[in-house]
Motif scaffolding. Structure first.
Motif, mmCIF file in Angstrom:
data_model
loop_
_atom_site.group_PDB
_atom_site.id
_atom_site.type_symbol
_atom_site.label_atom_id
_atom_site.label_comp_id
_atom_site.label_asym_id
_atom_site.label_seq_id
_atom_site.Cartn_x
_atom_site.Cartn_y
_atom_site.Cartn_z
ATOM 1 N N UNK A 96 0.853 -1.343 -0.032
ATOM 2 C CA UNK A 96 0.039 -0.088 -0.161
ATOM 3 C C UNK A 96 0.828 1.139 -0.152
ATOM 4 N N UNK A 97 0.310 2.133 -0.469
ATOM 5 C CA UNK A 97 1.333 3.425 -0.770
ATOM 6 C C UNK A 97 1.633 4.030 0.526
ATOM 7 N N UNK A 98 0.700 4.004 1.607
ATOM 8 C CA UNK A 98 0.948 4.467 3.024
ATOM 9 C C UNK A 98 1.383 3.359 3.850
ATOM 10 N N UNK A 99 1.728 2.372 3.568
ATOM 11 C CA UNK A 99 2.079 1.058 4.110
ATOM 12 C C UNK A 99 3.082 1.643 5.459
ATOM 13 N N UNK A 100 4.193 2.355 5.234
ATOM 14 C CA UNK A 100 5.315 2.702 6.185
ATOM 15 C C UNK A 100 4.542 3.474 7.274
ATOM 16 N N UNK A 101 3.470 4.155 7.118
ATOM 17 C CA UNK A 101 2.730 4.942 8.138
ATOM 18 C C UNK A 101 1.540 4.152 8.749
ATOM 19 N N UNK A 102 1.354 3.208 8.286
ATOM 20 C CA UNK A 102 0.302 2.499 8.933
ATOM 21 C C UNK A 102 0.573 1.792 10.468
ATOM 22 N N UNK A 103 -0.398 2.201 11.256
ATOM 23 C CA UNK A 103 -0.150 1.688 12.764
ATOM 24 C C UNK A 103 -0.516 0.099 12.907
ATOM 25 N N UNK A 104 0.591 -0.683 13.278
ATOM 26 C CA UNK A 104 0.413 -2.290 13.393
ATOM 27 C C UNK A 104 -0.589 -2.478 14.410
ATOM 28 N N UNK A 105 -0.920 -1.546 15.449
ATOM 29 C CA UNK A 105 -1.911 -1.826 16.382
ATOM 30 C C UNK A 105 -3.500 -1.431 15.979
ATOM 31 N N UNK A 106 -3.430 -0.663 14.903
ATOM 32 C CA UNK A 106 -4.946 -0.323 14.346
ATOM 33 C C UNK A 106 -5.691 -1.420 13.535
ATOM 34 N N UNK A 107 -6.769 -1.714 14.087
ATOM 35 C CA UNK A 107 -7.522 -2.540 13.160
ATOM 36 C C UNK A 107 -7.941 -2.342 11.873
ATOM 37 N N UNK A 108 -7.505 -3.341 11.049
ATOM 38 C CA UNK A 108 -7.796 -3.011 9.485
ATOM 39 C C UNK A 108 -6.697 -2.490 8.821
ATOM 40 N N UNK A 109 -5.833 -1.950 9.522
ATOM 41 C CA UNK A 109 -4.509 -1.427 8.637
ATOM 42 C C UNK A 109 -3.628 -2.485 8.125
ATOM 43 N N UNK A 110 -3.420 -2.332 7.004
ATOM 44 C CA UNK A 110 -2.802 -3.527 6.170
ATOM 45 C C UNK A 110 -1.299 -2.692 5.542
#
Length: 548
Positions: free
Chosen positions: A64-78
């Protein structure tokens, strides 16, 4: 019948709610050796330079374009998502022909801290099933609409390997799901339990198809977003609290788009396979959708790690007996040092044995490892065949494997520059998000369109399978088609005919159902013809269920 989907239980125990795995799983994986190859000891897969996927490919698994900014603890973030290389109009299926398999995990209550798996007691914070659920890799069977409601007596979770697990779900207020899934089909793939030793080894729920639901479709480069939170159901009931303006929809679809150059360079094609009945008598199987050149990537194989202990279960009544038994042992152990507390926690009373989840038959692993890897992509219909390197060519009388597995350097997802393949099992399970490990399936030779895809499950699996077939054939009750109608067993296709002729209330006064049969209602959602909004109407249908 699946990635690791051959029956590993004696025929006498072939019941829908009990399985006994007698062989530990095939394909040898090393989490600490990124260069170790799989299935093919003498073939240097890593040395092959894979050509790019063919131009007609329309769907890719890509970062995903924003994968580096995704929070590993947030539901649904991939970190990975499904992206389109062409425009997909509303109503177009995005799932391979033949659809995806559906797997149900039954009676998983001990691994969830609360009913919804989100809050509550911290005892199971490291439970991988709990993490899978919180990150959208599993769904509640009762609310998902994919069946499984009556598979067990406790909590039932559903896994949808393929689009249902690969795709992300909306995690922003301006997003909405743009695909929805039909009701899966149910049958035995022409393999009733008294006729085939394969019966019971694979899921009867299959052909789950995701279809574009957004009235504006999915634009080229857009991301596929699945509905895990009941958005379509709320729309059908008219209770969605907010609707999206055209401007919000346009913004949310453009923000995360990938152009075709990015997809070809960073992603892997998802359209090289389709499914149907195996040409080798294995039930359902996977087939090449186009010519696949030797060394090319057939499919990405992202995997989720899980300890073996989380794929065993007991019924709720059995747990009561087990807990009482362990309390008794602990009480006696206060005056003795013969048994450690952790030993007691593994002990079961007489006449109670661990049951195994069907999902175990779809996992990868080594017999001496506590770690299993569950492939949640489009590869769970791939059947077994020995490789040419597993023995001399003269010893192989049937088909041979035409694909192998290796780590995907393109899609492996690192966290804080840490490669998950270098972690110990304990460190692997401590990660807040289970995503990150990715294999890829590679063509060992040229594969032609509609040729069945086969992978070597490993020599240990092969030996265990031959032992099972030998014991199955020695049972005089097996292998005779007439016996399939005897005693209390009715094949699925017979039961489907039975439930289509339900008894009315008046008929039940004279011809009542047995005590172990009850009726239930299921809802099937259908889309109307209004192109202006995603409205769904519901149709109610009844079914008759039998309990053990």
């Amino acid at each position: 019948m699946g990635m690791i989907s051959t029956i590993m239980m004696p025929p006498s125990q072939l019941t829908p709610r009990k399985s006994l795995i007698i062989s530990l799983l095939p394909i040898f994986l090393s989490l600490t050796a990124a260069s170790e190859e799989f299935c093919q000891d003498n073939v240097d897969l890593a040395a092959w330079e894979a050509p790019p996927p063919p131009k007609p490919c329309r769907l890719f698994l890509a970062p995903k374009p924003d994968s580096k900014n995704n929070d590993a603890n947030v539901k649904g973030d991939r970190k990975l998502g499904i992206f389109t290389a062409v425009d997909f109009p509303r109503g177009m299926p995005i799932t391979h022909p033949g659809g995806d398999v559906v797997l149900h995990l039954i009676d998983v209550d001990p691994f969830l801290s609360s009913d919804d798996g989100d809050d509550g007691d911290d005892t199971n914070n490291n439970s991988q099933l709990r993490k899978w659920l919180s990150h959208g890799f599993l769904q509640d069977s009762i609310t998902s609409g994919h069946g499984g409601n009556y598979e067990g007596l406790g909590k039932i979770l559903t896994a949808l390997p393929g689009v249902g697990m690969l795709a992300a779900s909306p995690n922003q207020q301006s997003d909405r799901p743009n695909v929805w899934a039909s009701v899966p089909e149910i049958d035995e793939a022409n393999l009733p339990r008294n006729i085939s030793p394969l019966a019971g080894s694979f899921s009867l729920h299959y052909n789950l198809t995701h279809v574009v639901s957004n009235p504006k479709g999915i634009a080229k480069g857009g991301e596929v977003l699945v509905d895990r939170d009941g958005w379509h159901r709320r729309m059908a009931l008219g209770i969605n609290s907010t609707t999206l303006s055209s401007q919000e929809e346009q913004y949310s679809s453009e923000a995360n788009r990938l152009d075709n150059q990015q997809l070809f360079e960073e992603g892997i094609c998802l359209e090289n396979l389709h499914y149907g009945l195996s040409s080798n008598g294995y039930g359902r199987g996977g087939f090449a959708s186009r010519f696949l050149e030797k060394g090319s990537i057939v499919a990405p194989v992202p995997v989720l790690p899980i300890p073996r202990t989380e794929l065993r279960y007991l019924r709720s009544k059995e747990w009561k007996k087990v807990n009482a038994y362990r309390r008794k042992l602990n009480k006696g152990n206060q005056q003795s040092v013969e048994k450690q507390e952790n030993e007691i926690e593994e002990m079961l009373p007489p006449n109670i044995e661990w049951r195994q989840q069907l999902l175990l038959n779809y996992c990868l692993g080594h017999r001496n490892s506590s770690v299993l890897l569950f492939p949640y992509g489009h590869v769970n219909y791939i059947n077994h065949a020995p490789s040419l390197n597993s023995g001399s060519a003269s010893e192989i009388s049937g088909p041979v494997a035409n694909v192998g597995l290796r780590w995907s350097e393109k899609l492996i997802q690192k966290e804080a520059d840490v490669d998950p393949r270098t972690l110990s099992p304990a460190q692997l399970f401590e990660r807040p998000n289970p995503e990150g490990l990715v294999l890829e399936m590679v063509a060992l030779n040229n594969i032609h369109p509609d040729e069945e895809i086969l992978v070597d499950y490993g020599s240990i699996w092969h030996q265990a399978w031959e032992t099972h077939v030998k014991h199955w054939n020695e049972d005089p009750q097996n292998g005779k088609e007439a016996n399939a109608m005897d005693d209390d067993y009715s094949p699925a296709y017979i039961m489907e005919d039975v439930v289509s002729n339900l008894r009315t209330a008046e008929e039940q006064l004279q011809y009542r159902y047995p005590d172990n049969v009850f009726t239930a209602c299921f809802y099937h959602y259908e889309r109307d013809d209004d192109e202006s909004e995603t409205t769904i109407t519901s149709q109610q249908r009844s079914s008759t269920k039998k309990t053990n």
